[in-house]
Structures are given as C-alpha cells and as structure tokens.
Motif scaffolding. Structure first.
Motif, PDB file in Angstrom:
ATOM      1  N   ASP A  57     -36.311  27.465  39.947  1.00 45.36           N
ATOM      2  CA  ASP A  57     -35.581  26.812  40.861  1.00 45.36           C
ATOM      3  C   ASP A  57     -35.414  25.260  40.439  1.00 45.36           C
ATOM      4  N   ILE A  58     -36.201  24.859  39.777  1.00 49.34           N
ATOM      5  CA  ILE A  58     -36.048  23.297  39.798  1.00 49.34           C
ATOM      6  C   ILE A  58     -35.074  22.960  38.641  1.00 49.34           C
ATOM      7  N   PHE A  59     -34.219  22.036  38.969  1.00 46.61           N
ATOM      8  CA  PHE A  59     -33.185  21.630  37.899  1.00 46.61           C
ATOM      9  C   PHE A  59     -33.968  20.463  36.875  1.00 46.61           C
ATOM     10  N   CYS A  60     -34.559  19.654  37.550  1.00 45.94           N
ATOM     11  CA  CYS A  60     -35.405  18.709  36.531  1.00 45.94           C
ATOM     12  C   CYS A  60     -36.524  17.899  37.431  1.00 45.94           C
ATOM     13  N   PHE A  61     -37.320  17.463  36.601  1.00 45.55           N
ATOM     14  CA  PHE A  61     -38.438  16.460  37.181  1.00 45.55           C
ATOM     15  C   PHE A  61     -37.907  15.050  36.743  1.00 45.55           C
ATOM     16  N   TYR A  62     -38.062  14.030  37.574  1.00 43.39           N
ATOM     17  CA  TYR A  62     -37.780  12.614  37.206  1.00 43.39           C
ATOM     18  C   TYR A  62     -38.400  11.705  38.089  1.00 43.39           C
ATOM     19  N   THR A  72     -34.217  20.288  43.390  1.00 39.75           N
ATOM     20  CA  THR A  72     -33.719  21.980  43.099  1.00 39.75           C
ATOM     21  C   THR A  72     -32.190  21.650  43.810  1.00 39.75           C
ATOM     22  N   GLU A  73     -31.441  22.816  44.109  1.00 35.87           N
ATOM     23  CA  GLU A  73     -30.263  23.077  44.372  1.00 35.87           C
ATOM     24  C   GLU A  73     -29.985  22.131  45.823  1.00 35.87           C
ATOM     25  N   ALA A 104     -35.580  18.097  32.112  1.00 38.39           N
ATOM     26  CA  ALA A 104     -34.526  19.083  32.313  1.00 38.39           C
ATOM     27  C   ALA A 104     -34.902  20.526  32.267  1.00 38.39           C
ATOM     28  N   ASN A 105     -34.456  21.267  33.148  1.00 40.11           N
ATOM     29  CA  ASN A 105     -34.354  22.821  32.888  1.00 40.11           C
ATOM     30  C   ASN A 105     -33.092  23.137  32.339  1.00 40.11           C
ATOM     31  N   VAL A 106     -33.257  23.600  31.097  1.00 38.28           N
ATOM     32  CA  VAL A 106     -31.978  24.107  30.190  1.00 38.28           C
ATOM     33  C   VAL A 106     -31.276  25.092  30.877  1.00 38.28           C
ATOM     34  N   THR A 123     -24.599  17.643  32.563  1.00 35.76           N
ATOM     35  CA  THR A 123     -24.341  17.957  33.781  1.00 35.76           C
ATOM     36  C   THR A 123     -24.875  19.283  34.222  1.00 35.76           C
ATOM     37  N   PHE A 124     -25.552  19.557  35.474  1.00 36.97           N
ATOM     38  CA  PHE A 124     -26.180  20.665  35.777  1.00 36.97           C
ATOM     39  C   PHE A 124     -25.417  21.361  36.622  1.00 36.97           C
TER      40      PHE A 124
END
Length: 149
Positions: A57-62, A72-73, A104-106, A123-124
């Motif tokens: 569920d995670i788009f990316c860590f930053y 997340t969304e 990033a979560n590809v 772009t996610f």
C-alpha cells in the motif's frame, strides 16, 4: 526435500542455506516464501498512534525534515527506521531506490517521463511525482528493462 537445523551458540544470527543440484521452481518458491515472511508489514506513526502498514500500500519512502516518511494513497506516516534499513528490508521486492532520499514502489508507478538530459520523473497513481537522480537512472532502467541510456 530434506531439512537440517543446527542450533549452536557460536552463531550470532540465523542463516539459511539452500543446497540443490540446480535452480528450479521449488528453490524459487522457498526463496519467495522466506522473503515474503520478512516483509509482512511496516510500522508507521501518525498523530501519536502506531499503524501497521502493508508495503503493497506504500507508494514511496522519503525523507522530510530529517524524518523518514511513508506515503500511501490517503496519508503519510513517520517511519522510525533509517532509509538504508528500509532499503535492505525491502530488497527483492518492487521497491527501488530512485534518489538519495527516496525509495519508490514500482508497482505504484503510473508513468515515467524522460527529459532531454536523461533524467526521469516518476508519476504515481495518486498523481504525486518524484524525480530519479542521475545516479539511479541506470538502476531503474535496468530494473524495468528499459533499453538505451
């Protein structure tokens, strides 16, 4: 399949050794199962509450203000681990480091935009964007099997 277990105080950590005559589907399934087991969840903190996050569920860590965040969304959460620990924890998953401060979560990437100087803008699906540092362009192109420079 034969399983051997050796318990001895001389070992400082758990080590798994797979011995097989060749790489096959059974070996790959064992590797996948082991990797899946260690990536069950990530703990995120928001408003003094701890949340169990599924990496899927995670788009990316930053990094943001010297803190590690997971987006997340619907929200963002502070993660107590360092970015290099998260990178190691998520090895052999759809997560890839795209800059010094972003993993990033590809699977959450909607598209990539290549600029004339060879850099990439990701772009996610939630319409957020991150830029791939030049140092990591080759890695992400290799991961995605994109040809060219």
């Amino acid at each position: 399949m034969k399983i051997n277990i050796e318990i001895d105080e001389k070992y400082s950590q758990v080590e798994i050794l797979i011995m097989a005559p060749k790489m096959n589907e059974e070996v790959q399934q064992i590797i996948n199962k082991i990797n899946d087991e260690k990536k069950k969840h990530v703990i995120g903190v928001k408003d003094d509450r701890m949340y169990i996050l599924n990496p899927k569920d995670i788009f990316c860590f930053y990094t943001e203000n010297k803190k590690i965040m997971a987006r997340t969304e619907k929200d963002k959460y502070e993660i107590k681990d360092k970015l290099y620990i998260i990178e190691e924890y998520l090895k052999n998953t759809p997560f890839i480091k795209i800059s010094k401060s972003v993993i990033a979560n590809v699977d959450k990437v909607k598209n990539l935009e290549v600029s004339f100087n060879g850099t990439l803008c990701i772009t996610f699906f939630d319409q957020s964007q991150e830029y791939v540092s030049r140092k990591y362009v080759t890695d992400i192109k290799s991961y995605l099997q994109i040809g060219g420079r």
